[in-house]
Design a protein around this motif. Structure first.
Motif, PDB file in Angstrom:
ATOM      1  N   TRP A  20      14.148  23.873   4.793  1.00  0.00           N
ATOM      2  CA  TRP A  20      15.473  23.217   4.368  1.00  0.00           C
ATOM      3  C   TRP A  20      15.519  21.634   4.155  1.00  0.00           C
ATOM      4  O   TRP A  20      15.934  21.168   3.156  1.00  0.00           O
ATOM      5  N   ARG A 112      21.184  30.879   2.227  1.00  0.00           N
ATOM      6  CA  ARG A 112      21.319  30.525   3.579  1.00  0.00           C
ATOM      7  C   ARG A 112      21.875  29.320   4.010  1.00  0.00           C
ATOM      8  O   ARG A 112      22.718  29.114   5.097  1.00  0.00           O
ATOM      9  N   GLN A 113      21.892  28.294   3.168  1.00  0.00           N
ATOM     10  CA  GLN A 113      22.310  27.127   3.488  1.00  0.00           C
ATOM     11  C   GLN A 113      23.857  26.896   2.939  1.00  0.00           C
ATOM     12  O   GLN A 113      24.657  25.837   3.229  1.00  0.00           O
ATOM     13  N   SER A 115      27.242  27.657   3.510  1.00  0.00           N
ATOM     14  CA  SER A 115      28.044  27.950   4.528  1.00  0.00           C
ATOM     15  C   SER A 115      29.346  28.615   3.764  1.00  0.00           C
ATOM     16  O   SER A 115      29.445  28.369   2.767  1.00  0.00           O
ATOM     17  N   PRO A 116      29.966  29.148   4.695  1.00  0.00           N
ATOM     18  CA  PRO A 116      31.218  29.969   4.109  1.00  0.00           C
ATOM     19  C   PRO A 116      32.141  29.074   3.361  1.00  0.00           C
ATOM     20  O   PRO A 116      32.701  29.285   2.015  1.00  0.00           O
ATOM     21  N   SER A 117      32.488  27.673   3.737  1.00  0.00           N
ATOM     22  CA  SER A 117      33.346  26.997   3.085  1.00  0.00           C
ATOM     23  C   SER A 117      32.563  26.357   1.840  1.00  0.00           C
ATOM     24  O   SER A 117      33.077  26.173   0.778  1.00  0.00           O
ATOM     25  N   ARG A 118      31.214  26.159   1.723  1.00  0.00           N
ATOM     26  CA  ARG A 118      30.824  25.750   0.428  1.00  0.00           C
ATOM     27  C   ARG A 118      30.361  26.966  -0.420  1.00  0.00           C
ATOM     28  O   ARG A 118      30.699  26.527  -1.879  1.00  0.00           O
ATOM     29  N   SER A 119      30.492  27.971   0.036  1.00  0.00           N
ATOM     30  CA  SER A 119      30.240  29.201  -0.962  1.00  0.00           C
ATOM     31  C   SER A 119      31.495  29.391  -1.593  1.00  0.00           C
ATOM     32  O   SER A 119      31.791  29.602  -2.698  1.00  0.00           O
TER      33      SER A 119
END
Length: 136
Positions: A20, A112-113, A115-119
């Motif tokens: 990462w 995997r990186q 996050s729900p908010s970024r996605s």
């Protein structure tokens, strides 16, 4: 659907990255490649809603092919936007509507990186692109 040259370059870079930390560094570097938006482009009508961070998207369709510029106040998000833009530049409206965003970020090893908010934010950007394409 074949990948644009810059998308193939991104895929090669991220596939070779180990872990990462290296990917995060690459993300920052890709974010620096974004063409800057001038203040006149950072308008409310160009703002993408649904993102926690401030995101602006400018779109131009030329001979049926889409060209986008985008930026954000968040460094990691700028990198993610850069990777999204290299994947969508020059696509026709129909191709844009069929893009598998999660699949693209999975290929890059970044799912995997996200996050729900970024996605959610990236999906809001892609939805805005699709909306612009459908209105054109």
């Amino acid at each position: 659907m074949s990948l644009p040259e810059q998308a193939r370059e991104a895929l090669a870079c991220f596939t070779e990255a180990r872990g990462w930390e290296q990917r995060a560094r690459l993300l920052m570097q890709w974010g620096e490649r974004l063409a800057p938006l001038d203040d006149a482009e950072k308008t409310e009508s160009n703002r993408v809603h649904g993102c926690e961070s401030l995101v602006w998207l400018v779109a131009v369709v030329d001979d049926g092919q889409w060209r986008f510029k985008a930026t954000s106040d968040a460094r990691l998000l700028r990198g993610l936007l850069a990777l999204l833009l290299v994947r969508v530049q020059g696509l026709a409206s129909a191709e844009l509507a069929q893009l598998d965003l999660r699949g693209w970020f999975s290929e890059l090893g970044l799912e995997r990186q996200l996050s729900p908010s970024r996605s959610n934010g990236l999906h809001a950007v892609l939805q805005r692109m699709a909306q612009l394409a459908s209105e054109a």
